[in-house]
Design a protein around this motif. Structure first.
Motif, short mmCIF file in Angstrom:
data_model
loop_
_atom_site.label_atom_id
_atom_site.label_comp_id
_atom_site.label_asym_id
_atom_site.label_seq_id
_atom_site.Cartn_x
_atom_site.Cartn_y
_atom_site.Cartn_z
N UNK A 1 24.25 -8.80 -47.11
CA UNK A 1 24.42 -9.12 -45.67
C UNK A 1 23.19 -8.69 -44.88
N UNK A 2 22.76 -7.47 -45.11
CA UNK A 2 21.81 -6.90 -44.15
C UNK A 2 20.36 -7.27 -44.45
N UNK B 1 19.08 -10.19 -42.52
CA UNK B 1 19.08 -9.95 -41.06
C UNK B 1 17.89 -9.06 -40.71
N UNK B 2 17.67 -8.04 -41.57
CA UNK B 2 16.53 -7.15 -41.31
C UNK B 2 15.24 -7.97 -41.24
N UNK B 3 15.07 -8.78 -42.25
CA UNK B 3 13.83 -9.58 -42.30
C UNK B 3 13.75 -10.47 -41.07
N UNK B 4 14.88 -11.07 -40.72
CA UNK B 4 14.91 -11.97 -39.56
C UNK B 4 14.45 -11.22 -38.31
N UNK B 5 15.01 -10.02 -38.13
CA UNK B 5 14.66 -9.27 -36.91
C UNK B 5 13.16 -8.98 -36.89
#
Lengths: 137, 769, 92, 127
Positions: D80-81, D84-88
């Motif tokens: 999941x994370x 998202x981390x990369x996206x942020x």
């Protein structure tokens, strides 16, 4: 600059970490865990909430006054200390035993866990009140 | 029961704010019953006490320090307790009229009652340390009372001066008590009295004597330390009447009387106490004559009378002690009345300046009568009580016997001082009440309200009764006090008329010279005023204080540079030198350093760690620094995990992350990180110190782990944590169960820290707007 | 016999990859590079710990693993948010 | 090589599988030209790399009788994370105006973003 991806994911992840931190708290007595770590973990969760949704939203979802956590936590820890005192035993003597609950089978309870819960509340209270003050300033 | 006697005033003092709401401006009357009650209780005890019975009660307060809350009511303390409560009640009644409703009455009565409690404590305490505790309490409460009108600069100066000098004396006295404890091994006055031989013979005797005497001299305003009493006159008049004439200044005399049987009798005692007493008596009398302000005149006259009593204690014979106690009693009575009357004059006419007053007798007849009686009793005019104590005083100075020049000159000094006493007493009465109106007084004088005159009237009546029937009080009050002091039964009957004896001759000379002196009083006052002594104790006090403050400011400014960096350098430098010194020199360098086997894997990890740490130092941007710091934290936690300490690893990890987030939050407020532009010299110092601390810590930990001085307690925890604590996670069991109290402490500290941070930020926010 | 050699090899390679990330952390031209590097370091640490738990066959490491994963994610999100608007908790 | 049980074989296979991704992820982090491409590599290592090793540990623990729920939870969490981390991070890089390398294709979104910013500035001026 709200990012929707972060928001949705954090809503899910939030519960994972929260459950994990409670898990850490409850089994603290026998395995790595305990009040301090669980407290920090829960504050990590709330921080994630802050990051994702901003402090304003936090107030609707979690209308908790973190500064109140500190005295409450201290009170619980103090009580676990004072109760044996009332019973004539020295301050903070802890009792423990084994009880078997229907679902979970044989578990071990200890008054020290109550004390730990007090510590947990204080740690959460401290971290979060500092962060919320800094954040909302 | 004695506890109640001492603690009741404190309890009532605590209740004053509450009572004030009920009583409103009449709070004075509400607090009046307590001292009267105590006075009556004490009166009921006089019968037993005069037979030599002693009431005692003790409670172990701090046994390890030898401090027990031991109280003791005997002849000598009975006299004082009666004085404190008796005059205390009169003063309370008087101040009800003296202080207007707009004054801060709560504060006034709270301080006054706590003073009364602490004064009772001083005179009743049977443990030297306890006396010291109450002694400092009296200094403290007197500080509060003198500085009551704190908006006036003069009263602040007077309060500070009084506190500095009396507290200084208190400390010196404490040193004396410590020496007594050293020599006799006990602080209880009884046991100290029992082995007084040890003290007299011990080499410390002179130091003990001088140290304690300094305490007594500062409190009783003897010569070098008398300068605080005139400034203490800034206090409201009831306070001057109560503290600075009847009770507090007599605490020194009480102590001298209490310790006379222990320390007295030697030549050193005779010379110091008598000389200081005589010097104070003379200077007090001389200075009193030239004063313009009535209260200052009374202040110097108190100093002179205290000197007189101290002198009598110095002589130390039973007869002189009796004279001292008798005069002490008389002085309390007439000086209290005089102060109250001066207060009335000030209250009614609005001024205390002697040059403006005159011919008040017509408008204030009653006050004139009271002042006449009390002032002339002070002057030693028969048939008043003052005359009798003057007679006893003369007789005592005559038979000091063997002490050579000093004892020969005493009678002349006594007469000389008494002549001046006569002059300023005459000034008080004739100059102020009779003769023509000198100047314009701000307020039109008229007689004080009836009840206000009760206090001074009663005291004046006492001086007259004691004058005519001295034996009335002699048997019940004076003799028991003297017996307790001298230790031998003292049963003398007092009567006014001793027949034609040399003391009578001396008295008549004093009166004659005094009357003559009064006729030339104008010229004497002018001449005295012209004498401008430059180097007076006041000069020493003011200059000394100024120099001390300036000096300390200069010193601190040199090393307190205000730079956080300097403070850290100081701390670490001392750490390194002290610990390094003990380690290298004392412990003889490194022990056999058993180093565990280091597997290559750990080496890599530590290598990475050092690399990340270097990044933190070298980086310019704050962000990279913080990030690298995070990496260092993470690597340390992996080391924890490798060494199988999961709890530590977990905590370290989370703290790292939350720390990182806190850093980010704070960065929004911090100015941009400027390159630390410290001169190379300072950088070298920084490097050297940090390197030294690093090495020191490493070496210490290695040796600490290496040496096995004591059986490690970990064994206890390992096998008991399951049995007793009920948990297998030993670290947690220790944290929460065995060492629960420490954790309790820690979380409280955490809570307080959070409150602190919260307040800081909120406050900053507020004054930013 | 096979497992120990494989785990040792794994340990070695993970450390190498961590060293690479560290190098990226130092060099990283722009700041997001450095955040990415630190994120990868935390993932590598997670991998490392799991391999260690296999090597020592203990259960204890899994808490640390989960925690590191959570915190790694949290720190990178916080850093990213900080970069964007400068205010980590942007008031809506 | 005798006596290697099936679980040992599988575990080491999955470790190697995971290891491959971890290594390539890091190498990718070094080799790729700019931030955006660089972000792709480590996320793969985070998901697939750790995933492989986790599966290995599950099998290994299972053979020793422990059923590791936590491993599964970690895998889910990581899955999941990590993206998202990369996206942020990518978003942060993008908004702070980190220039993509020349090789990568021109990106229309860039211009739209520029436009939006210019209008905002004009709006502020004439406010």
């Amino acid at each position: 600059m709200k990012s929707f991806i972060l928001e949705t994911v954090s809503k899910v992840v939030l519960f994972v970490i929260l459950i994990f931190s409670f898990y850490l708290l409850l089994r603290g007595h026998n395995a790595p865990g305990g009040g301090f770590i669980a407290g920090l973990m829960t504050s990590a969760t709330f921080i994630l909430l802050y990051l994702a949704l901003g402090p304003g939203a936090r107030k609707q979802i979690l209308p908790l006054n973190f500064r109140a956590f500190i005295p409450v936590g201290l009170l619980i820890s103090a009580l676990t200390g004072l109760v044996p005192l009332a019973g004539g035993k020295p301050f903070l003597t802890s009792a423990f035993g084994y009880a078997d609950l229907p679902v979970f089978g044989e578990i071990e309870w200890a008054t020290a866990m109550l004390f730990d819960f007090g510590v947990y509340l204080v740690v959460v209270g401290v971290t979060m009140s500092i962060i919320s003050v800094l954040g909302e300033e | 029961m004695l506890f109640a006697l001492v603690l009741a005033p404190f309890v009532l003092a605590a209740l004053v704010p509450v009572v004030r709401k009920v009583a409103g401006p009449r709070i004075g009357l509400y607090t009046l019953p307590l001292p009267i009650l105590l006075f009556v209780y004490l009166l009921s005890k006089t019968a037993e006490i005069s037979q030599g019975k002693v009431i005692e009660s003790a409670w172990e307060w701090v046994p390890s320090l030898g401090l027990s809350f031991a109280l003791r009511l005997d002849g000598w303390s009975l006299l004082f307790t009666l004085l404190v409560t008796g005059i205390g009640s009169l003063v309370l009644l008087y101040s009800h009229f003296y202080l207007g409703p707009d004054e801060d009455l709560t504060k006034f009565y709270l301080y006054l009652l706590s003073f009364m409690g602490s004064m009772l404590g001083v005179v009743l305490s049977a443990n030297l340390l306890l006396t010291y505790v109450f002694w400092e309490l009296t200094s403290f409460t007197s500080f509060l009372l003198i500085g009551f009108w704190s908006f006036r600069e003069q009263s602040r100066y007077g309060a500070q001066k009084a506190l500095l000098i009396t507290a200084f004396g208190g400390f010196v006295m404490l040193a004396g008590f410590a020496l007594i404890y050293l020599v006799t091994g006990s602080l209880n006055i009884e046991t100290v009295l029992a082995n007084k031989g040890k003290i007299l013979s011990s080499p410390y005797y002179p130091y003990i004597l001088l140290l304690i005497l300094v305490g007594a001299f500062t409190k009783s305003a003897q010569v070098p330390f008398h300068i605080w009493l005139p400034n203490a006159m800034e206090a409201p008049t009831p306070i001057s009447a109560f503290l600075h004439s009847a009770t507090m200044v007599k605490a020194g005399l009480y102590l001298v009387g209490r310790l006379l049987p222990i320390l007295g009798g030697t030549e050193l005692w005779f010379h110091t106490v008598t000389l200081v007493g005589a010097a104070t008596m003379v200077t007090g009398a001389l200075l009193a004559v030239k004063q313009d302000d009535l209260k200052a005149l009374l202040a110097y006259s108190t100093i002179s009378q205290l000197g007189l009593i101290m002198l009598l204690f110095g002589i130390g014979t039973p007869f002189s002690t009796a004279a001292a106690v008798f005069h002490l009693f008389n002085h309390a009575a007439f000086k209290g009345a005089l102060f109250m009357v001066v207060g009335i004059i000030d209250h009614e006419t609005g001024t205390r300046d002697i040059n403006l007053l005159g011919g008040l007798a017509k408008k204030m007849p009653l006050s004139a009568v009271i002042t006449g009686l009390t002032a002339f009793s002070m002057a030693g005019v028969p048939p008043l009580a003052g005359f009798l104590s003057k007679e006893l005083f003369y007789e005592a100075t005559l038979e000091t016997g063997t002490m050579g020049l000093v004892s020969a000159s005493l009678p002349w000094i006594a007469v000389g001082a008494s002549v001046f006493t006569f002059i300023y007493s005459a000034l008080l009465v004739l100059f102020v009440f009779f003769g023509k109106q000198r100047g314009e007084t701000p307020k039109h004088p008229h007689e004080a309200p009836g009840l206000m005159l009760v206090g001074p009237g009663l005291l004046a009546a006492i001086t007259v009764i004691v004058g005519l029937w001295p034996d009335l009080f002699g048997g019940s009050l004076i003799n028991p006090a003297v017996t307790t002091i001298t230790g031998k039964a003292y049963d003398v009957h007092y009567h006014l008329w001793h027949g034609i004896t040399t003391p009578l001759l001396m008295s008549s000379i004093t009166v004659a010279l005094g009357a003559l002196g009064y006729t030339l009083v104008g010229r004497i006052r002018a001449w005295f005023k012209s004498v401008r002594a430059r180097v007076t104790p006041n000069y020493f006090y003011d200059q000394g204080l100024r120099l001390m403050i300036a000096g300390s400011r200069k010193l601190t400014s040199r090393y307190m540079t205000g730079l956080l960096r300097d403070y850290i350098v100081y701390i670490l430098a001392t750490l390194v030198t002290l610990v390094g010194y003990t380690y290298l020199i004392k412990a003889g360098g490194a022990r056999t350093l058993q180093l565990a086997r280091i597997n290559p894997y750990e080496l890599i990890m530590t290598g990475l760690l050092v690399a990340a740490a270097l990044i933190v130092i070298r980086t310019h941007s704050r962000m990279v620094g913080v990030l690298a710091l995070g990496v260092v934290g993470f690597l340390v936690s992996t080391l924890w995990v490798v060494f199988r300490a999961p709890d530590l690893a977990l905590t370290q990890l989370i703290v790292e992350t939350i720390g990182l987030i806190l850093f980010l939050l704070v960065f929004q407020y911090l100015p941009s990180l400027s390159r630390s532009t410290e001169p190379p010299g300072k950088k070298a110092v920084n490097l050297a110190i940090s390197a030294a601390v690093g090495i020191l810590m490493a070496v210490l930990t290695i040796t600490a782990l290496g040496t096995r001085l004591y059986e490690p307690i970990s064994a206890f925890y390992v096998d008991n944590s399951l049995k007793l604590g009920g948990g297998r996670n030993i670290v947690n069991v220790i944290l929460v169960d065995f060492r629960g109290l420490d954790t309790m402490g820690e979380i409280t500290v955490l809570g307080v820290a959070a409150m602190g941070v919260f307040a800081l930020i909120k406050l900053k926010g507020k004054n930013m707007q | 016999m096979l497992l120990p050699t494989v785990t040792n090899l794994a340990l070695f390679t993970i450390t190498i990859s961590m060293a690479l990330c560290l190098w990226r952390l130092i060099v990283g031209p722009s700041f997001p590079d450095r955040v990415a590097a630190s994120d990868t370091i935390s993932t590598n640490i997670v991998a490392l710990l799991i391999v260690l738990s296999i090597k020592f066959t203990t259960q204890d490491y899994f808490d640390a693993v989960l925690v590191i994963a959570i915190l790694g994610f949290l720190s990178s999100v916080a850093l990213a948010k900080f970069l964007i608007g400068g205010s980590v908790f942007d008031r809506d | 090589m005798t006596g290697i049980s099936l679980s040992e074989l599988l575990t080491s296979f999955f470790i190697l599988f995971g290891l491959f991704f971890v290594l390539t992820g890091s190498i990718g982090l070094i080799r790729f030209p700019d931030v955006y491409t660089r972000l792709h590599a480590p996320t793969k290592s985070a998901t697939l790399g750790v995933f492989g090793i986790l599966i290995a540990s599950i099998i290994h623990q299972a053979s020793h009788g422990f059923l590791g729920i936590k491993e599964i939870l970690t895998t889910v969490f990581l899955f999941l994370t990590a993206p998202v981390g990369a996206h942020m991070i990518a978003r942060a890089a993008y908004l702070t105006g980190v220039q993509p390398a020349q090789q990568s294709t021109t990106c229309e979104f860039f211009y739209i973003l520029r436009q939006k910013e210019e209008d905002k500035q004009d709006a502020d001026q004439n406010l």
